[in-house]
Design an enzyme around this catalytic site. Structure first.
Site, PDB file in Angstrom:
ATOM      1  N   ASP A  75      78.759  12.107  39.468  1.00  0.00           N
ATOM      2  CA  ASP A  75      77.882  10.926  39.416  1.00  0.00           C
ATOM      3  C   ASP A  75      78.568   9.720  38.770  1.00  0.00           C
ATOM      4  OD1 ASP A  75      75.696  11.886  40.784  1.00  0.00           O
ATOM      5  OD2 ASP A  75      74.694  12.661  38.997  1.00  0.00           O
TER       6      ASP A  75
ATOM      7  N   LYS B 131      70.452  21.269  37.804  1.00  0.00           N
ATOM      8  CA  LYS B 131      71.731  20.686  37.369  1.00  0.00           C
ATOM      9  C   LYS B 131      72.281  21.295  36.068  1.00  0.00           C
ATOM     10  CE  LYS B 131      71.935  16.215  39.594  1.00  0.00           C
ATOM     11  NZ  LYS B 131      72.245  14.797  39.342  1.00  0.00           N
TER      12      LYS B 131
ATOM     13  N   THR C 217      62.368   4.864  24.865  1.00  0.00           N
ATOM     14  CA  THR C 217      62.309   5.857  23.791  1.00  0.00           C
ATOM     15  C   THR C 217      63.647   5.806  23.045  1.00  0.00           C
ATOM     16  OG1 THR C 217      60.984   7.191  25.301  1.00  0.00           O
ATOM     17  CG2 THR C 217      61.790   8.303  23.314  1.00  0.00           C
TER      18      THR C 217
ATOM     19  N   ARG D  93      69.075  12.978  51.193  1.00  0.00           N
ATOM     20  CA  ARG D  93      69.810  12.271  52.248  1.00  0.00           C
ATOM     21  C   ARG D  93      71.258  12.764  52.325  1.00  0.00           C
ATOM     22  NH1 ARG D  93      66.078   8.121  50.822  1.00  0.00           N
ATOM     23  NH2 ARG D  93      64.947   7.550  52.708  1.00  0.00           N
TER      24      ARG D  93
END
Ligand code: NAP
Length: 281
Positions: free
Chosen positions: A103, A67, A154, A17
């Site tokens: 981020d 990334k 985990t 997007r």
């Protein structure tokens, strides 16, 4: 200013997007430029960088699966990218191609916008998850001075992440969530649970303080089951769409030379697109 070209590259990439939001800003500010989807398969990554300048790229966004893979092609990366071991934004600086990770800025920018002043009293955060989104949330919250407890299915992954971040970030099993929730000022879902097609994150919100904030990084659907439950308990909530919008601000500024605004109109544009493409969202 000359016509400027930026990209979002990944594989696959058609679902992104990001073009919608960068194109909105280009139009809003009357900037001559474009932001394009680039499907780059892993074996085409080297060629992508070899022809980077020839293609006229000013920079762009990087997503799955590149990334980490892009790092060797960059002259340097910023502290956030070092802390997260991943790059999501590339730009030119002093004649070199460099990278960063926005981020965590997106995660915190969204929180600042939705709950102004939240960090005046907040001291402890509990993050469920230990993947990429949890990394961004943990880095952002730690940078703002909070103690962070990472709870993950985990445990070893949470432990590795806590060790990576060092002081003020601890690792816990999912079974400890209810106990940790009692002291949490911010509770974050940074797992993929609650996303369309996934079961919800099962968490008892009863132990949370009345002024706690519940933040879900998932944004499809816009209102996840945990956010609905938190709202009905009268808690403050933050959804994941704003994180997507706020992380994009920094890339746009690098490429097009203007820090864009995250407007309600932009939020509505993306929200409408999510609802249109995801029945029930
Ligand atoms: P990721 O690296 O694959 O991590 C997924 C996390 O979810 C792991 O901690 C995993 O636990 C946990 N998980 C998955 N299934 C589970 C289950 N059944 N029970 C318990 N835990 C489970 O993914 P990511 O990149 O962090 O993305 C996570 C979510 O964040 C996705 O929904 C993504 O769309 C969203 N996201 C949003 C933004 C934004 O801008 N709003 C940005 C990035 C990501 P294990 O370690 O035990 O497998």
């Amino acid at each position: 200013m000359a016509f400027t070209r930026a990209f979002v590259m990944g594989h696959p990439i058609a679902h992104s997007r990001s073009p919608m939001l960068h194109t909105y800003w280009l139009k809003r500010y009357g900037i001559e430029g474009s932001y394009q989807l680039m499907d780059v398969a892993p074996d085409a990554l080297a060629a992508f960088f070899e022809t980077f300048d020839e293609q006229g790229w000013i920079g762009g966004n990087v997503t799955v699966p590149h990334k980490m893979a892009v790092i060797p092609y960059l002259a340097r990366i910023d502290d956030a990218a070092k802390a997260m071991g991943a790059v999501n934004t590339i730009w030119h600086e002093d004649g070199a191609i460099v990278g960063g990770n926005t981020d965590s800025l997106g995660f915190i920018g969204n929180l600042d916008e939705r709950v102004p002043g939240w960090d005046r009293t907040a001291q402890r955060a509990v993050i469920v998850g230990a993947g990429g989104a949890a990394r961004a949330a943990a880095y952002g919250l730690k940078t703002r001075g909070l103690e962070v407890a990472l709870c993950n299915r985990t445990l070893a992954k949470a432990e590795a992440l806590a060790a990576h971040f060092g002081k003020r970030v601890g690792a816990h099993a999912l079974g400890e969530l209810a106990t940790l929730a009692r002291d949490a000022d911010v509770l974050v879902n940074a797992t993929s649970l609650g996303m369309v097609g996934q079961p919800p994150l099962e968490v008892d919100l009863a132990p949370l303080k009345a002024d706690a904030i519940v933040y879900d990084v998932v944004y499809v659907p816009l209102e996840t089951a945990i956010l609905k439950a938190a709202k009905s308990r009268g808690l403050r909530t933050v959804d994941g769409l704003g994180m997507l919008l706020h992380q994009a601000v920094y890339g746009f500024n690098h490429w097009f030379g203007r820090k864009p605004e995250v407007t309600e109109e932009l939020r509505t544009l993306l929200a409408d697109d999510i609802r249109a493409k995801t029945p029930g969202a």
